[in-house]
Design a protein around this motif. Structure first.
Motif, PDB file in Angstrom:
ATOM      1  N   ASN A 166      16.036  56.615 131.423  1.00  0.00           N
ATOM      2  CA  ASN A 166      17.231  56.506 131.129  1.00  0.00           C
ATOM      3  C   ASN A 166      18.016  57.705 131.319  1.00  0.00           C
ATOM      4  O   ASN A 166      19.298  57.207 132.078  1.00  0.00           O
ATOM      5  N   ARG A 167      17.648  58.927 131.366  1.00  0.00           N
ATOM      6  CA  ARG A 167      18.415  59.776 131.698  1.00  0.00           C
ATOM      7  C   ARG A 167      18.974  60.075 133.110  1.00  0.00           C
ATOM      8  O   ARG A 167      20.203  60.217 133.723  1.00  0.00           O
ATOM      9  N   GLU A 168      18.008  59.705 134.186  1.00  0.00           N
ATOM     10  CA  GLU A 168      18.532  59.800 135.738  1.00  0.00           C
ATOM     11  C   GLU A 168      19.232  58.481 135.797  1.00  0.00           C
ATOM     12  O   GLU A 168      20.489  58.690 136.746  1.00  0.00           O
ATOM     13  N   ALA A 169      18.956  57.406 135.102  1.00  0.00           N
ATOM     14  CA  ALA A 169      19.682  56.356 135.496  1.00  0.00           C
ATOM     15  C   ALA A 169      21.132  56.320 135.275  1.00  0.00           C
ATOM     16  O   ALA A 169      22.204  56.233 135.697  1.00  0.00           O
ATOM     17  N   ALA A 170      21.305  56.999 133.912  1.00  0.00           N
ATOM     18  CA  ALA A 170      22.821  57.407 133.401  1.00  0.00           C
ATOM     19  C   ALA A 170      23.646  58.232 134.147  1.00  0.00           C
ATOM     20  O   ALA A 170      24.732  58.008 134.483  1.00  0.00           O
ATOM     21  N   VAL A 196      17.591  58.129 117.949  1.00  0.00           N
ATOM     22  CA  VAL A 196      17.316  57.280 118.943  1.00  0.00           C
ATOM     23  C   VAL A 196      17.077  57.848 120.538  1.00  0.00           C
ATOM     24  O   VAL A 196      18.318  58.103 121.001  1.00  0.00           O
ATOM     25  N   ASP A 197      15.860  57.838 120.981  1.00  0.00           N
ATOM     26  CA  ASP A 197      16.007  58.556 122.146  1.00  0.00           C
ATOM     27  C   ASP A 197      16.539  57.847 123.386  1.00  0.00           C
ATOM     28  O   ASP A 197      17.264  58.695 124.282  1.00  0.00           O
ATOM     29  N   VAL A 198      16.813  56.594 123.233  1.00  0.00           N
ATOM     30  CA  VAL A 198      17.303  55.729 124.205  1.00  0.00           C
ATOM     31  C   VAL A 198      18.698  56.377 124.362  1.00  0.00           C
ATOM     32  O   VAL A 198      19.234  56.679 125.486  1.00  0.00           O
ATOM     33  N   THR A 199      19.336  56.461 123.202  1.00  0.00           N
ATOM     34  CA  THR A 199      20.896  56.779 123.126  1.00  0.00           C
ATOM     35  C   THR A 199      20.879  58.396 123.545  1.00  0.00           C
ATOM     36  O   THR A 199      21.884  58.718 124.453  1.00  0.00           O
ATOM     37  N   ILE A 200      20.285  59.329 123.224  1.00  0.00           N
ATOM     38  CA  ILE A 200      20.122  60.601 123.349  1.00  0.00           C
ATOM     39  C   ILE A 200      20.017  60.809 124.897  1.00  0.00           C
ATOM     40  O   ILE A 200      20.772  61.467 125.650  1.00  0.00           O
ATOM     41  N   ALA A 228      22.527  61.965 127.923  1.00  0.00           N
ATOM     42  CA  ALA A 228      22.357  63.342 128.660  1.00  0.00           C
ATOM     43  C   ALA A 228      22.508  63.142 129.969  1.00  0.00           C
ATOM     44  O   ALA A 228      23.304  63.964 130.739  1.00  0.00           O
ATOM     45  N   GLY A 229      22.102  62.051 130.399  1.00  0.00           N
ATOM     46  CA  GLY A 229      22.531  61.616 131.914  1.00  0.00           C
ATOM     47  C   GLY A 229      23.889  61.877 131.919  1.00  0.00           C
ATOM     48  O   GLY A 229      24.394  62.119 133.162  1.00  0.00           O
ATOM     49  N   ILE A 230      24.565  61.000 131.411  1.00  0.00           N
ATOM     50  CA  ILE A 230      26.017  61.077 131.638  1.00  0.00           C
ATOM     51  C   ILE A 230      26.472  62.410 131.647  1.00  0.00           C
ATOM     52  O   ILE A 230      27.420  62.800 132.442  1.00  0.00           O
ATOM     53  N   ARG A 231      26.103  63.324 130.470  1.00  0.00           N
ATOM     54  CA  ARG A 231      26.792  64.733 130.611  1.00  0.00           C
ATOM     55  C   ARG A 231      26.138  65.428 131.714  1.00  0.00           C
ATOM     56  O   ARG A 231      26.624  66.659 131.747  1.00  0.00           O
ATOM     57  N   ASP A 232      25.107  65.111 132.339  1.00  0.00           N
ATOM     58  CA  ASP A 232      24.611  65.993 133.412  1.00  0.00           C
ATOM     59  C   ASP A 232      25.816  65.814 134.645  1.00  0.00           C
ATOM     60  O   ASP A 232      26.043  66.737 135.252  1.00  0.00           O
TER      61      ASP A 232
END
Lengths: 354, 354
Positions: free
Chosen positions: B170-174, B215-219, B223-227
Motif C-alpha cells: 500500500n505505501r509504496e504503491a501510493a 485502519v492500516d490501509v488508510t494509514i 504515508a506513501g503519498i506523504r513520502d
DNA sequence: TTGTACGCGTTATCAT
DNA sequence: ATGATAACGCGTACAA
C-alpha cells in the motif's frame, strides 16, 4: 517452542477424565442443556483450559445432532456475477438475519458447469439450501438437494410444487411505474431491459426474441410495462450496470427525431446510466427526459437526483427465505411468500415538455 | 401422496444389505478409493437407487475423515459493509479458485458484536479460515480459531507470528502514483482517504487524528503519498463510495483560491466521485484537475474516463489466500505473500495548466 | 445433580 | 476384489 508433530487434540472425554467426571457431565457443561453444579462446572472448565480444549468438535456434534448449522446459498455462475447485482447483498444480509435464530452460517455454493461443483451440492454438510434465481441448471441443483431430503427455498424462481418460493410482483410493479409515467402525460416511452437470456445480447427486442427469452424477471417486468404501453419499444442491456445504461441511453437518445420523452429502465443502475447519457447529450432530467428505475437501491454516482423507482424489499426477501428455512428445520410448515414493490416518486420523472 | 412422518433415510449399510455386500464395499463404490468390480458396483448403485440413497452422509463422512470441506471467510461487520467494497468480490472469487483444489466451499461468517456470533466461529464445522481486514475484533476471532487448531490465513492484516499473511504494498504503491503526479509537475496536491477508524468521520485529517487512526490501509496509503508530498493535506471520506468522493471533492474544489491541481484518492470509487464533483463545478479532468485513484476496479459511471490508478491484484490476493490454506491443509508449510500494485496511466491525470 | 450405555453413519486398516 | 472390525467424538435417553 514449536509443538511436537501431532499431539492429538484433547477430546471431551479427556477433559472429563481430567476433571474426574463422566463425559456426559462434561458434555452438559458445554451445551448447557442441563443444570450442573457450579463446583463441577468449574472443575470441567479448568480441566478444559488445562488441556487446551476449546469446545466440542463441530463435526462430531453435527453427526450426533443431525445438524451442521449451515445453510447453503446456491448462486448461478461466478460469485462476481451474483454480487454485481446490488440487490443481492441486502438479500444476503436479510438471509443471514432470517437464519440467525438457527445460529446458522451461510455457505456459498455456485452451481457451475464444472462437474465437481455438483459434488459440492451433494457432499456439503448443510441443513438446508436457498436457491437464488432460476436457470435450467437450478433445476438440476434442486433435484440433487431434494434427493438428499434437505429443505429448500427458492428466491425468484419456479421450483415446482412443494418448494416454498419467495417471489416479487415484477409485472404489477413494472405496470405501476409505467402508469405513473402515463399519468404524467408521456406517450413516447421506451423500456430498457435486463438481459433476456444467457447470451446477453444488446439491442432492440423483437417479438421473436421476446418469445425465446428465458429470464423471468426481464419478461415479467416488460410485460408490466406493456400492460400500460402495449406498443413501447424495448432495448435490452447486456447487464445491470450504469455503463450499460449509458450505452442504451445513447442509442435511444441520440437522434432527436425519434427521442422518447420517458425511459423505463428495469433496474436502477440502468436508469442511472440513461440519466448520464441524457446529461451528456445536454438533456435535462426530468425536464427534457423522464427516467424511472427499478429496485430502490442506493445508487452511487447520480449526484442530486433521486430516482423514481419501484423499491423492492430485497432484505425482506432474504429474511423471508431464511425464516422459511428455519421453519422447515423446526418441522413447521413453510409457505411461499409473495412480496410487493413500493412506488417511490423521485426527481427524475415529470410531465413532458409542452 | 405425502410421505409418512419420518421414514428414516437409507444409510450406507442399508444399501449394502440390499445389494448383498459389506458396508465397506459399498463405501468404496461411492468414494472410488479402491477398485471394485463392475458387477458389484452396479448392484450397489442399483440398491442405492432403489432405496433413494443419495450418497454418504456428509456429516458422518466429515467426522470420520476429520474434514468438512468448508473454509470459513471471516468478514468484519455486516455483509453489506464488506461487499460494498468492490475489491471484495474478485477477492472472494479468487479465494474460491484457490481452494478449488480442496473441493471446498466457502462459509461466510461475520465477527459481529453479537455474542452468538462468537459461537459461530467456535461451532462451525470448518477446516480452515481466512480473515479479511484487521480490526481489534479480528484479533479475538483469530484466537478462537487458533485455539481450535485451525489453519488461518489473514488478508490485509497483522495476525502475529506464525500466521501467514497476504499483504499489499500500500505505501509504496501510493508513493508511486504520487510520484507520477509529481513528475507531471503538480505541487498543490490533496489526498482523499478512506476512513481512519470505525467512527468514519469526514474531514481534514490532523496530526492528532492520524496518530489515533486504526485502519492500516488508510494509514499506509497516506504515508506513501506523504513520502512524496510531505505537506499534502488529507481529507477523510466516511466510506469508499462515489458519493463520498463527491462530498470530499466539493469540499476541496469549491474555493478556487485554495483549489489543488491534483487529487490523490485512496480508492477508485472516491476518485470517481471527485471527478464528478469537479465536473459539476465546471472543471475539466484532467485539464483543470488531475485525479488518481487506487484499486484498479472497473468503475461504473464515469463515462469515457479511464482512471489513473494503482491496480491491485485483488483476485490474486484471494487466490493466494486460498492456496496457502490448501497447503496448510495438506500439511505443507505455508508462507506469507506480498503483492504489489501496478501503475496504470489513465486519462484523468495530466500536467497542470500553465 | 451425575453417571451408564449406546449409536449417529461413515471410512480406514487389515486381513482374506 | 471384498469383508470384518474398529474407531471418529459426541449427545442423550435413562437410570441412579
Amino acid at each position: 517452542m514449536a509443538a511436537s508433530s501431532a499431539p492429538r487434540r484433547a477430546t471431551l472425554s479427556d477433559v472429563a477424565r481430567e476433571a474426574g467426571v463422566s463425559t456426559s457431565t462434561a458434555s452438559v457443561v458445554f451445551s448447557g442443556k442441563t443444570k450442573v453444579s457450579d463446583a463441577t462446572r468449574d472443575r470441567v472448565l479448568e480441566a478444559a483450559a488445562a488441556l487446551g480444549y476449546s469446545g466440542p468438535d463441530p463435526m462430531a456434534a453435527s453427526l450426533r445432532r443431525g445438524r451442521s448449522g449451515i445453510v447453503a446459498v446456491v448462486l448461478e455462475g461466478q460469485l462476481r456475477a451474483a454480487f454485481l447485482d446490488p440487490v443481492t447483498i441486502p438479500m444476503m444480509d436479510g438471509l443471514t438475519d432470517g437464519i440467525a435464530s438457527l445460529g446458522a452460517g451461510v455457505l456459498l455454493l455456485r452451481d457451475d458447469p464444472a462437474d465437481d461443483e455438483v459434488s459440492a451440492l451433494t457432499t456439503a454438510p448443510v441443513d438446508a439450501a436457498v436457491l437464488i434465481g432460476c436457470s435450467v441448471r437450478t433445476r438440476e441443483s434442486l433435484d440433487v438437494l431434494r434427493s438428499r431430503g434437505l429443505p429448500v427455498v427458492v428466491i425468484e424462481g419456479d421450483a415446482g410444487e412443494g418448494v416454498p418460493r419467495i417471489t416479487l410482483d415484477n409485472r404489477e410493479a413494472a405496470a405501476e411505474v409505467a402508469r405513473h409515467v402515463q399519468l404524467l402525460g408521456h406517450t413516447e416511452v421506451v423500456a430498457v431491459t435486463l438481459a433476456t437470456d444467457s447470451r446477453r445480447e444488446r439491442g432492440l427486442i423483437s417479438a421473436d426474441r421476446l418469445a425465446s427469452a428465458t429470464v423471468d424477471v426481464t419478461i415479467d417486468r416488460l410485460a408490466g410495462i406493456r400492460d400500460v404501453y402495449p406498443e413501447s419499444p424495448a432495448v435490452s442491456a447486456a447487464a445491470s450496470s450504469i455503463d450499460e445504461g449509458v450505452i442504451a441511453g445513447r442509442a435511444l437518445l441520440g437522434d432527436p427525431a425519434s427521442r422518447p420523452t420517458a425511459v423505463l429502465a428495469q433496474s436502477d443502475l440502468l436508469a442511472a446510466g440513461v440519466i448520464r447519457a441524457a446529461e451528456e447529450l445536454g438533456l435535462r432530467v426530468p425536464e427534457d427526459l423522464s427516467v424511472a428505475g427499478f429496485d430502490g437501491i442506493r445508487v452511487d454516482g447520480i449526484g442530486e437526483h433521486v430516482l423514481t423507482t419501484m423499491v423492492q424489499p430485497a432484505m425482506e426477501k432474504g429474511r423471508a427465505a431464511g425464516e422459511q428455512v428455519a421453519r422447515m428445520l423446526r418441522g413447521e410448515p413453510a409457505a411461499s411468500l409473495h412480496f410487493t414493490c413500493r412506488f417511490r416518486a423521485g426527481t427524475t420523472t415529470a410531465a413532458p415538455a409542452a
